[in-house]
Design a protein around this motif. Structure first.
Motif, PDB file in Angstrom:
ATOM      1  N   THR A  25       0.862  -1.180   0.000  1.00  8.29           N
ATOM      2  CA  THR A  25       0.000   0.000   0.000  1.00  8.29           C
ATOM      3  C   THR A  25       0.898   1.230   0.000  1.00  8.29           C
ATOM      4  O   THR A  25       2.010   1.197   0.533  1.00  8.29           O
ATOM      5  CB  THR A  25      -0.921  -0.015   1.240  1.00  8.29           C
ATOM      6  OG1 THR A  25      -1.777   1.108   1.192  1.00  8.29           O
ATOM      7  CG2 THR A  25      -0.140   0.015   2.533  1.00  8.29           C
ATOM      8  N   GLY A  26       0.464   2.278  -0.657  1.00  5.95           N
ATOM      9  CA  GLY A  26       1.250   3.520  -0.667  1.00  5.95           C
ATOM     10  C   GLY A  26       2.675   3.305  -1.154  1.00  5.95           C
ATOM     11  O   GLY A  26       3.628   3.770  -0.538  1.00  5.95           O
ATOM     12  N   TYR A  27       2.794   2.630  -2.296  1.00  4.93           N
ATOM     13  CA  TYR A  27       4.104   2.276  -2.861  1.00  4.93           C
ATOM     14  C   TYR A  27       5.022   3.490  -2.952  1.00  4.93           C
ATOM     15  O   TYR A  27       4.701   4.481  -3.587  1.00  4.93           O
ATOM     16  CB  TYR A  27       3.868   1.667  -4.243  1.00  4.93           C
ATOM     17  CG  TYR A  27       5.104   1.247  -5.001  1.00  4.93           C
ATOM     18  CD1 TYR A  27       5.899   0.222  -4.545  1.00  4.93           C
ATOM     19  CD2 TYR A  27       5.447   1.876  -6.187  1.00  4.93           C
ATOM     20  CE1 TYR A  27       7.021  -0.181  -5.242  1.00  4.93           C
ATOM     21  CE2 TYR A  27       6.554   1.485  -6.914  1.00  4.93           C
ATOM     22  CZ  TYR A  27       7.346   0.463  -6.435  1.00  4.93           C
ATOM     23  OH  TYR A  27       8.455   0.075  -7.143  1.00  4.93           O
ATOM     24  N   LEU A  28       6.162   3.408  -2.274  1.00  2.48           N
ATOM     25  CA  LEU A  28       7.198   4.460  -2.288  1.00  2.48           C
ATOM     26  C   LEU A  28       6.683   5.842  -1.876  1.00  2.48           C
ATOM     27  O   LEU A  28       7.149   6.857  -2.382  1.00  2.48           O
ATOM     28  CB  LEU A  28       7.865   4.553  -3.666  1.00  2.48           C
ATOM     29  CG  LEU A  28       8.969   3.555  -3.948  1.00  2.48           C
ATOM     30  CD1 LEU A  28       9.583   3.819  -5.322  1.00  2.48           C
ATOM     31  CD2 LEU A  28      10.052   3.585  -2.878  1.00  2.48           C
ATOM     32  N   ASN A  29       5.755   5.858  -0.956  1.00  3.81           N
ATOM     33  CA  ASN A  29       5.267   7.147  -0.464  1.00  3.81           C
ATOM     34  C   ASN A  29       6.337   7.856   0.356  1.00  3.81           C
ATOM     35  O   ASN A  29       7.059   7.236   1.117  1.00  3.81           O
ATOM     36  CB  ASN A  29       4.042   6.921   0.439  1.00  3.81           C
ATOM     37  CG  ASN A  29       2.789   7.465  -0.181  1.00  3.81           C
ATOM     38  OD1 ASN A  29       2.835   8.147  -1.208  1.00  3.81           O
ATOM     39  ND2 ASN A  29       1.668   7.156   0.421  1.00  3.81           N
ATOM     40  N   SER A  30       6.403   9.171   0.212  1.00  5.91           N
ATOM     41  CA  SER A  30       7.334   9.963   1.006  1.00  5.91           C
ATOM     42  C   SER A  30       6.882   9.959   2.463  1.00  5.91           C
ATOM     43  O   SER A  30       5.690  10.073   2.747  1.00  5.91           O
ATOM     44  CB  SER A  30       7.350  11.392   0.462  1.00  5.91           C
ATOM     45  OG  SER A  30       8.183  12.196   1.246  1.00  5.91           O
ATOM     46  N   PRO A  31       7.812   9.803   3.429  1.00  7.26           N
ATOM     47  CA  PRO A  31       7.410   9.754   4.839  1.00  7.26           C
ATOM     48  C   PRO A  31       6.621  10.982   5.253  1.00  7.26           C
ATOM     49  O   PRO A  31       7.039  12.110   4.986  1.00  7.26           O
ATOM     50  CB  PRO A  31       8.746   9.700   5.590  1.00  7.26           C
ATOM     51  CG  PRO A  31       9.717   9.196   4.597  1.00  7.26           C
ATOM     52  CD  PRO A  31       9.247   9.685   3.263  1.00  7.26           C
ATOM     53  N   ALA A  32       5.518  10.746   5.900  1.00  8.98           N
ATOM     54  CA  ALA A  32       4.654  11.791   6.431  1.00  8.98           C
ATOM     55  C   ALA A  32       4.173  12.764   5.351  1.00  8.98           C
ATOM     56  O   ALA A  32       3.580  13.788   5.660  1.00  8.98           O
ATOM     57  CB  ALA A  32       5.354  12.554   7.552  1.00  8.98           C
TER      58      ALA A  32
END
Ligand code: ZN
Length: 335
Positions: free
Chosen positions: A318-325
């Motif tokens: 889920t949220g592939y390679l999402n930037s932290p926060a």
């Protein structure tokens, strides 16, 4: 809008008896109807026994859980019996015609003070009825396991079971942590290279991109994800294969799409980043469409679509390679 319906069966459970309480759960057939979206399901009531210490009132049981059903993708998400979430299956019990209810979660957690101890007469954690709490826990866990099994037997349905991220060896874990520089993924975390992380750096934790296990329907088509140019190490298949192994507690026997359409699979298996459907494509950062499934390294990267042939077990991302926060530091600009 069509709903997804199934029936799951649990019990019978051997009787529990003490002077104050008799518990006896016969085999139950629970009908469930899942509506599109994130919703709660509550079962019809069933008999659980008799509370002798309260005018011999019958004990009524009822199951409830929260789920998400994506009708378009034919994907349902529920909690495992060990997933410590308020969304997980809960057994509500009450003596008939009273306002006293106890709540038993499938997961080994809960708020006993709020959920049982406040009752004047109905509290199966009481020393008046030793062992009754264990009985209740078994009932609700068996019911949840039976629901998951019933869902996995529905044709043409992907079943996602929310689980905690597995405990991994430290080096394996580091290999799944992505370092973001000013919001852009640039490297895999390595404590030797990143002895001190700078103020413009952040580490994305793999727990946040892990949704749980997934089982796919036989013959479901799937395709490779195009290596994302933003992925600092696009071929992290080995790292994610370790997660697959930990989640499923086994090594994959062969390519999930073994010899599909006569394809010449080899024996080198990796955890492929894949998406549903017959078309290989790129995904944007933050995508919720990516899964990890064991495929041979000949199939990995091919443009040809695959099908679930010899293994239906996957890991849901889920949220592939999402930037932290969703935050990143903007460097000061010099004029
Ligand atoms: Zn293959």
């Amino acid at each position: 809008m069509a709903s997804l319906t199934t029936t799951f069966t649990f019990g019978p459970h051997d009787a529990y008896h003490c002077p104050s309480l008799t518990l006896r759960v016969e085999a139950q057939n629970i009908q469930v109807s899942f509506q599109a979206g994130t919703n709660a399901f509550t079962s019809s009531d069933f008999d659980m026994g008799v509370l002798h210490s309260l005018y011999s009132r019958p004990i009524i049981g009822r199951l409830t859980l929260r789920y998400t059903y994506n009708e378009v993708k034919r994907e349902i998400t529920v909690c495992s019996s060990d997933y410590p979430s308020a969304d997980g299956m809960t057994l509500i019990t009450m003596p008939q015609d009273t306002a006293e209810a106890c709540f038993e979660h499938a997961a080994p957690c809960g708020f006993l003070a709020d959920e049982c101890y406040k009752n004047s007469a109905w509290n199966y954690h009481s020393q008046l009825m030793p062992g009754a709490a264990t009985y209740m826990k078994q009932v609700v866990r068996n019911a949840n396991d039976a629901l998951i099994e019933a869902l996995r037997n529905i044709p043409n349905l992907t079943v996602v079971v929310r689980e905690l991220f597995p405990k991994l060896e430290q080096a394996v874990y580091h290999d799944l942590c992505v370092v973001f520089e000013s919001g852009v993924p640039t490297a895999i975390y390595n404590p030797d290279l990143h002895a001190v992380l700078g103020a413009h750096q952040a580490v994305g934790l793999p727990e946040s991109t892990f949704a749980g296990s997934a089982t796919w329907a036989t013959n479901s088509p799937f395709s490779n994800v195009n290596g994302s140019t933003s992925d600092p190490k696009p071929n992290r298949e080995t790292s994610w294969m370790n997660v697959w192994r930990a989640v499923w507690g086994a090594d994959p026997a062969q390519c999930s799409s073994y010899h599909f359409n006569g394809y010449n699979c080899n024996g080198n298996l990796i955890g492929g980043h894949i998406i549903a459907g017959m078309v290989r494509q790129s995904v944007t950062r933050g995508s919720n469409d990516v899964y990890i499934i064991p495929i041979c390294n000949s199939h990995n990267g091919t443009n040809q679509y695959m099908e679930v042939v010899s293994n239906d077990k996957a890991v849901r991302l889920t949220g592939y390679l999402n930037s932290p926060a969703g935050l990143f530091r903007v460097e000061k600009q010099t004029l």
